[in-house]
Scaffold this motif. Structure first.
Motif, mmCIF file in Angstrom:
data_model
loop_
_atom_site.group_PDB
_atom_site.id
_atom_site.type_symbol
_atom_site.label_atom_id
_atom_site.label_comp_id
_atom_site.label_asym_id
_atom_site.label_seq_id
_atom_site.Cartn_x
_atom_site.Cartn_y
_atom_site.Cartn_z
ATOM 1 N N THR A 1 0.847 -1.192 0.000
ATOM 2 C CA THR A 1 0.000 0.000 0.000
ATOM 3 C C THR A 1 0.884 1.244 0.000
ATOM 4 O OG1 THR A 1 -0.049 0.005 2.406
ATOM 5 C CG2 THR A 1 -1.888 -1.072 1.289
ATOM 6 N N LEU A 2 0.334 2.364 -0.426
ATOM 7 C CA LEU A 2 0.983 3.664 -0.246
ATOM 8 C C LEU A 2 0.720 4.119 1.196
ATOM 9 C CD1 LEU A 2 0.013 5.437 -3.587
ATOM 10 C CD2 LEU A 2 2.241 4.490 -2.931
ATOM 11 N N PRO A 3 1.461 5.142 1.675
ATOM 12 C CA PRO A 3 1.232 5.620 3.051
ATOM 13 C C PRO A 3 -0.243 5.974 3.324
ATOM 14 C CG PRO A 3 3.222 6.588 2.151
ATOM 15 C CD PRO A 3 2.600 5.815 1.034
ATOM 16 N N ALA A 4 -0.965 6.451 2.314
ATOM 17 C CA ALA A 4 -2.378 6.824 2.520
ATOM 18 C C ALA A 4 -3.263 5.604 2.769
ATOM 19 C CB ALA A 4 -2.890 7.602 1.303
ATOM 20 N N GLY A 5 -2.741 4.389 2.553
ATOM 21 C CA GLY A 5 -3.545 3.180 2.759
ATOM 22 C C GLY A 5 -4.280 2.787 1.492
ATOM 23 N N ALA A 6 -4.943 1.630 1.540
ATOM 24 C CA ALA A 6 -5.617 1.103 0.347
ATOM 25 C C ALA A 6 -6.950 1.813 0.126
ATOM 26 C CB ALA A 6 -5.844 -0.392 0.508
ATOM 27 N N LEU A 7 -7.345 1.860 -1.151
ATOM 28 C CA LEU A 7 -8.619 2.460 -1.568
ATOM 29 C C LEU A 7 -9.655 1.326 -1.552
ATOM 30 C CD1 LEU A 7 -9.538 5.190 -2.679
ATOM 31 C CD2 LEU A 7 -8.633 4.503 -4.889
ATOM 32 N N LEU A 8 -10.689 1.449 -0.720
ATOM 33 C CA LEU A 8 -11.630 0.338 -0.537
ATOM 34 C C LEU A 8 -12.954 0.592 -1.257
ATOM 35 C CD1 LEU A 8 -11.004 -0.367 3.262
ATOM 36 C CD2 LEU A 8 -9.785 -1.263 1.249
ATOM 37 N N ARG A 9 -13.749 -0.471 -1.376
ATOM 38 C CA ARG A 9 -15.084 -0.323 -1.955
ATOM 39 C C ARG A 9 -16.037 0.353 -0.975
ATOM 40 N NH1 ARG A 9 -16.111 -6.360 -4.645
ATOM 41 N NH2 ARG A 9 -14.330 -6.290 -6.072
ATOM 42 N N SER A 10 -15.686 0.350 0.289
ATOM 43 C CA SER A 10 -16.640 0.709 1.346
ATOM 44 C C SER A 10 -16.626 2.179 1.731
ATOM 45 C CB SER A 10 -16.340 -0.130 2.594
ATOM 46 O OG SER A 10 -14.977 0.040 2.968
ATOM 47 N N GLY A 11 -15.790 3.004 1.068
ATOM 48 C CA GLY A 11 -15.633 4.388 1.537
ATOM 49 C C GLY A 11 -16.594 5.392 0.932
ATOM 50 N N ALA B 1 -10.025 9.976 -3.838
ATOM 51 C CA ALA B 1 -11.238 9.167 -4.025
ATOM 52 C C ALA B 1 -11.733 8.618 -2.691
ATOM 53 C CB ALA B 1 -10.960 8.019 -4.991
ATOM 54 N N SER B 2 -13.050 8.343 -2.625
ATOM 55 C CA SER B 2 -13.605 7.746 -1.405
ATOM 56 C C SER B 2 -13.735 6.229 -1.542
ATOM 57 C CB SER B 2 -14.964 8.386 -1.086
ATOM 58 O OG SER B 2 -15.813 8.392 -2.225
ATOM 59 N N ALA B 3 -13.950 5.739 -2.768
ATOM 60 C CA ALA B 3 -14.082 4.295 -3.001
ATOM 61 C C ALA B 3 -13.710 4.002 -4.447
ATOM 62 C CB ALA B 3 -15.522 3.828 -2.740
ATOM 63 N N ALA B 4 -13.322 2.764 -4.721
ATOM 64 C CA ALA B 4 -12.986 2.396 -6.105
ATOM 65 C C ALA B 4 -13.164 0.907 -6.309
ATOM 66 C CB ALA B 4 -11.539 2.794 -6.435
ATOM 67 N N ILE B 5 -13.393 0.537 -7.586
ATOM 68 C CA ILE B 5 -13.485 -0.863 -8.007
ATOM 69 C C ILE B 5 -13.057 -0.891 -9.463
ATOM 70 C CG2 ILE B 5 -15.903 -0.693 -8.806
ATOM 71 C CD1 ILE B 5 -16.338 -3.505 -7.514
ATOM 72 N N ASP B 6 -12.578 -2.025 -9.951
ATOM 73 C CA ASP B 6 -12.336 -2.086 -11.395
ATOM 74 C C ASP B 6 -13.513 -2.782 -12.063
ATOM 75 O OD1 ASP B 6 -11.485 -4.588 -10.322
ATOM 76 O OD2 ASP B 6 -10.286 -4.962 -12.114
ATOM 77 N N VAL B 7 -13.797 -2.357 -13.304
ATOM 78 C CA VAL B 7 -14.984 -2.855 -14.008
ATOM 79 C C VAL B 7 -14.604 -4.123 -14.760
ATOM 80 C CG1 VAL B 7 -16.820 -2.309 -15.635
ATOM 81 C CG2 VAL B 7 -15.864 -0.503 -14.203
ATOM 82 N N SER B 8 -14.818 -5.272 -14.113
ATOM 83 C CA SER B 8 -14.493 -6.551 -14.748
ATOM 84 C C SER B 8 -15.751 -7.309 -15.126
ATOM 85 C CB SER B 8 -13.622 -7.396 -13.814
ATOM 86 O OG SER B 8 -14.254 -7.553 -12.561
ATOM 87 N N VAL C 1 -19.843 -1.556 -4.946
ATOM 88 C CA VAL C 1 -19.461 -0.354 -4.187
ATOM 89 C C VAL C 1 -20.651 0.098 -3.330
ATOM 90 C CG1 VAL C 1 -18.826 2.095 -4.386
ATOM 91 C CG2 VAL C 1 -17.703 0.389 -5.834
ATOM 92 N N CYS C 2 -21.847 0.089 -3.925
ATOM 93 C CA CYS C 2 -23.039 0.522 -3.190
ATOM 94 C C CYS C 2 -23.278 -0.357 -1.967
ATOM 95 C CB CYS C 2 -24.273 0.470 -4.103
ATOM 96 S SG CYS C 2 -24.266 1.752 -5.358
ATOM 97 N N ARG C 3 -23.212 -1.676 -2.157
ATOM 98 C CA ARG C 3 -23.446 -2.585 -1.013
ATOM 99 C C ARG C 3 -22.402 -2.362 0.073
ATOM 100 N NH1 ARG C 3 -25.593 -5.596 -4.761
ATOM 101 N NH2 ARG C 3 -23.602 -6.376 -5.524
#
Ligand code: ADP
Ligand code: MG
Length: 316
Positions: free
Chosen positions: A136-146, A202-209, A219-221
């Motif tokens: 991870t970068l110092p800012a931490g991982a970007l989660l789906r839950s944010g 960003a507050s949340a992220a996901i890749d479109v697979s 992300v919504c759930r």
């Protein structure tokens, strides 16, 4: 080219001089030894011939794709990739196939500074599993839950191209536009630079697979909210619009998988920073809607709700 035994294949194609000092033991012993000094991020993806890609897809595209789908997961986490393992199941030890596979795999690995540190080579129906490790970068991982109600929803690039490309591949289409869509399926570009930059905004992220509606639904759930997609904002390529009607293109964009673009959210006041980062990373970004109260993903056109009938890809 002749067929080789398992160990000849490994020595000839997979074993390369180590470049990362954190790899204390790489390919050649019973396991790899890595020196880890930060939280470890791990992702794994399997591509099965005939399920995830046509078995006759050019092997360098299979090699590219097998690593790209994992790099895309790292982009969505805002994490730095470093080490990979590769489990390869082949119907036969075709050295020409493996050589071409490695060209695609290592070109991408070298671009993103990834070392192959181990793997497994077996005979059976064609399947490729890549496991990717990194930090991870110092800012931490970007989660789906944010995500939070009111956040803007964005996507990178254009959507629907890979699904249309797969259809073009199956249908034997050969126009220039079809060839470019097929390329989008065969060699997805992981949005790693932007994913890393987004950890700051960003507050949340996901890749479109699996398709935008399905993946934004995750992300919504995870974030405990709903989302509205404004259809007029969906980024569609000229190649896709060349191949089908606007309605069909929107269906591909909402339900088609395999694009490996990022879908992310950011607080409504962050719009300018998001677009600045996108410019710095030379990655096109479009705002496509908002997170809403409630649950589930709805679509709107000119502010009016429109029904959608897409579900995304599921294996079972
Ligand atoms: P073991 O029998 O101990 O599992 P293998 O004979 O499977 O060992 O593998 C020998 C070495 O080659 C190991 O270091 C393994 O990580 C590596 N290796 C095997 N297949 C691959 C592959 N497809 N890609 C990278 N490394 C591989
Ligand atoms: Mg083994």
């Amino acid at each position: 080219m002749p067929t080789l035994d398992e160990f000849e294949l490994i020595d000839r194609f997979f074993r390369r001089p180590p470049t990362d000092p954190a790899v204390e033991v790489g390919i050649g012993d019973d396991a790899a030894v890595l020196r880890v000094d930060a939280p470890l991020v791990v992702a794994v993806d399997t591509l099965v011939g005939g399920v995830h890609f046509p078995p006759d897809l050019v092997p360098d595209a299979v090699g590219h794709r097998a690593l790209a789908v994992n790099l895309s997961d790292f982009a969505a986490m805002g994490a730095v990739p470093r080490w990979a393992t590769l489990a390869l199941t082949l119907p036969d030890a075709d050295a020409g196939w493996v050589e071409s596979f490695c060209e695609g795999f290592f070109a991408l690995a070298d671009r993103f500074g990834v070392s192959l540190v181990g793997g497994d080579t077996t005979r059976g129906p064609l399947a490729v599993t890549v496991e990717l490790m990194g930090a991870t970068l110092p800012a931490g991982a970007l989660l789906r839950s944010g995500g939070a109600v009111g956040d803007d929803v964005y996507v990178t690039g254009t959507l629907g191209d890979a699904a249309a490309g797969l259809a073009a591949l199956a249908g034997g289409a050969s126009s220039g536009a079809a060839a470019r869509l097929i390329e989008r399926f065969a060699r997805p570009e992981p949005r790693l630079d932007l994913g890393l930059a987004l950890t700051a905004v960003a507050s949340a992220a996901i890749d479109v697979s699996d398709g935008l509606v399905a993946d934004l639904g995750h992300v919504c759930r995870a974030s405990g909210c709903g989302a509205r997609i404004d259809l007029e904002g969906l980024p569609l390529s000229s190649e896709l619009l060349d191949q089908c009607t606007l309605d069909r293109a929107r269906e591909y964009a909402l339900g088609g998988g395999d694009d490996y673009e990022l879908c992310f959210t950011a607080a409504a006041g962050m719009g300018e920073q998001v677009l600045d980062l996108a410019r710095d990373c030379e990655t096109p970004v479009a705002r496509i809607g908002s997170l809403t109260s409630g649950s589930g993903v709805v679509c709107a056109l000119d502010g009016r709700p429109v029904p959608i009938a897409v579900s995304g890809f599921r294996h079972f």
